[in-house]
Scaffold this motif. Structure first.
Motif, PDB file in Angstrom:
ATOM      1  N   ARG A   2       0.841  -1.198   0.000  1.00  0.00           N
ATOM      2  CA  ARG A   2       0.000   0.000   0.000  1.00  0.00           C
ATOM      3  C   ARG A   2       0.873   1.243   0.000  1.00  0.00           C
ATOM      4  O   ARG A   2       1.985   1.244   0.529  1.00  0.00           O
ATOM      5  N   ILE A   3       0.337   2.297  -0.579  1.00  0.00           N
ATOM      6  CA  ILE A   3       1.091   3.518  -0.820  1.00  0.00           C
ATOM      7  C   ILE A   3       0.555   4.651   0.039  1.00  0.00           C
ATOM      8  O   ILE A   3      -0.654   4.932   0.021  1.00  0.00           O
ATOM      9  N   SER A   4       1.438   5.297   0.785  1.00  0.00           N
ATOM     10  CA  SER A   4       1.065   6.508   1.513  1.00  0.00           C
ATOM     11  C   SER A   4       1.956   7.649   1.053  1.00  0.00           C
ATOM     12  O   SER A   4       2.924   7.438   0.324  1.00  0.00           O
ATOM     13  N   VAL A 209      10.403  -3.037   8.293  1.00  0.00           N
ATOM     14  CA  VAL A 209       8.974  -3.131   8.588  1.00  0.00           C
ATOM     15  C   VAL A 209       8.161  -2.083   7.834  1.00  0.00           C
ATOM     16  O   VAL A 209       6.954  -2.254   7.629  1.00  0.00           O
ATOM     17  N   THR A 210       8.805  -0.972   7.429  1.00  0.00           N
ATOM     18  CA  THR A 210       8.162   0.044   6.614  1.00  0.00           C
ATOM     19  C   THR A 210       9.226   0.657   5.703  1.00  0.00           C
ATOM     20  O   THR A 210      10.422   0.455   5.902  1.00  0.00           O
ATOM     21  N   GLY A 266       4.361  -4.530   2.462  1.00  0.00           N
ATOM     22  CA  GLY A 266       3.846  -3.571   3.433  1.00  0.00           C
ATOM     23  C   GLY A 266       3.636  -2.202   2.848  1.00  0.00           C
ATOM     24  O   GLY A 266       3.404  -2.030   1.646  1.00  0.00           O
ATOM     25  N   TRP A 267       3.746  -1.178   3.702  1.00  0.00           N
ATOM     26  CA  TRP A 267       3.530   0.206   3.299  1.00  0.00           C
ATOM     27  C   TRP A 267       4.814   0.809   2.730  1.00  0.00           C
ATOM     28  O   TRP A 267       5.905   0.570   3.233  1.00  0.00           O
ATOM     29  N   ALA A 300      -2.421  -5.685  -0.460  1.00  0.00           N
ATOM     30  CA  ALA A 300      -2.482  -6.269   0.882  1.00  0.00           C
ATOM     31  C   ALA A 300      -1.403  -5.631   1.755  1.00  0.00           C
ATOM     32  O   ALA A 300      -0.582  -4.843   1.289  1.00  0.00           O
ATOM     33  N   VAL A 301      -1.425  -5.959   3.034  1.00  0.00           N
ATOM     34  CA  VAL A 301      -0.383  -5.535   3.964  1.00  0.00           C
ATOM     35  C   VAL A 301       0.122  -6.785   4.670  1.00  0.00           C
ATOM     36  O   VAL A 301      -0.597  -7.401   5.460  1.00  0.00           O
TER      37      VAL A 301
END
Length: 336
Positions: A2-4, A209-210, A266-267, A300-301
């Motif tokens: 996922r993209i932030s 983790v990120t 993850g993100w 997904a994450v």
């Protein structure tokens, strides 16, 4: 994956000058085809529950999640009272992370500044002690502390204490917890520290983790050798510029292949917008394409290494399905 997005270009207005509110940033970011917004501690001009819940409602109204909260604690300050104040502020930000991001959300942490007179041994000891004292709260909240390989917070006088890879790894290796502690990988910051970003990722990939994604460009007529300082690192310079992700010095194909190979889904938070929202939008589109190419289009994450650590500790999985299925399960609407 996922993209932030993180408002690098508007950070001074949001945190220092305070001419833009977090609500205005959320509205401004709503034009981007992203899944979440990474927030920064300086955006929280108030921290009462009503204000935090209003921010959460604004995020939800635009279909955004808040997966990461960016903080910059100075755990290497020579004054013990300052270090303790920084510790207390970090606890507050961790609780905000949980309130806005829920279980599994990440609070970005740093080591502190490279203060003159603070030895490597002493600085490492202070940082490890602070992290170890934060971890019981992270476990209670079920959030993750993500230590970023960093250059320098905008409000700091000195560069990051753990800017160099060997210092960074010494601190990370001293923390055994792989459930609630890990690495937030920033490839561009590896470059500013004089390292190849993909090579550095290989050294820490089992703890990632990120991720923050940005890119760096050399001004015409400038070389890396021109930017190297006497101590072998590279400092920020007008010759080293921000720009659209995927067009700069980072080898993103190699980086994304490496992450996908170890089960990182993850993100990834975009640190861009210095040159305007058009470039931020282009960076989001680059990551959306990369998601298709390297992650099979997954929204997904799931961070495989962290999931394995949770399973070994007897904890429930934090993995989440694709966005559409996740939204149905949570009864949320998707605004984009």
């Amino acid at each position: 994956m996922r993209i932030s997005v993180f408002p690098k270009g508007d950070l001074a207005a949001l945190s220092d000058a305070r001419t833009m509110t977090v609500f205005e940033w959320i509205t401004k970011a709503s034009t981007l085809p992203a899944d979440g917004l990474e927030l920064y501690s300086g955006m929280f001009w108030r921290t009462d529950d009503d204000h935090l819940d209003a921010i959460g409602e604004a995020l939800d109204a635009e279909g955004f999640e808040m997966p990461m909260l960016c903080t910059s604690p100075d755990f290497t300050h020579p004054d013990a009272s300052v270090r303790e104040s920084e510790f207390d502020r970090q606890l507050e930000m961790m609780r905000i992370t949980r309130r806005l991001g829920g279980a599994g959300a990440s609070t970005r942490v740093l080591s502190g500044q490279k203060h003159p007179g603070v030895s490597r041994e002493q600085g490492v000891a202070w940082v490890v002690d602070a992290y170890e004292r934060l971890l019981p709260v992270a476990r209670e909240l079920d959030i993750t502390l993500g230590m970023e390989n960093h250059y320098k917070d905008g409000s700091w006088q000195h560069v990051e204490f753990a800017q160099k890879g060997d210092v960074f790894r010494e601190i990370v290796d001293a923390i055994e917890d792989r459930v609630h502690f890990g690495v937030q990988f920033d490839p561009s910051n590896a470059i500013t520290a004089g390292m190849d970003s993909a090579d550095f990722l290989d050294e820490v990939i089992d703890r990632v983790v990120t991720m923050q994604a940005s890119d760096r460009f050399l001004a015409p007529g400038t070389t890396l050798d021109d930017l190297r300082l006497a101590d072998g690192t590279i400092g920020y310079s007008p010759a080293l510029q921000h720009g659209v992700i995927g067009k700069g010095m980072n080898d993103y194909p190699r980086i994304f292949r490496a992450l996908a190979d170890v089960g990182y889904d993850g993100w990834v938070s975009i640190e861009d917008g210095v040159n305007g929202m058009d470039e931020m939008h282009e960076s989001v589109l680059f990551l959306r394409e990369a998601r298709e190419v390297y992650f099979g289009g997954s929204t997904a994450v799931r961070v495989a290494t962290q999931e394995a650590a949770r399973a070994a500790a007897g904890l429930e999985s934090l993995a989440r399905p694709d966005i559409e299925d996740d939204a149905l399960a949570r009864g949320r609407e998707i605004a984009r």
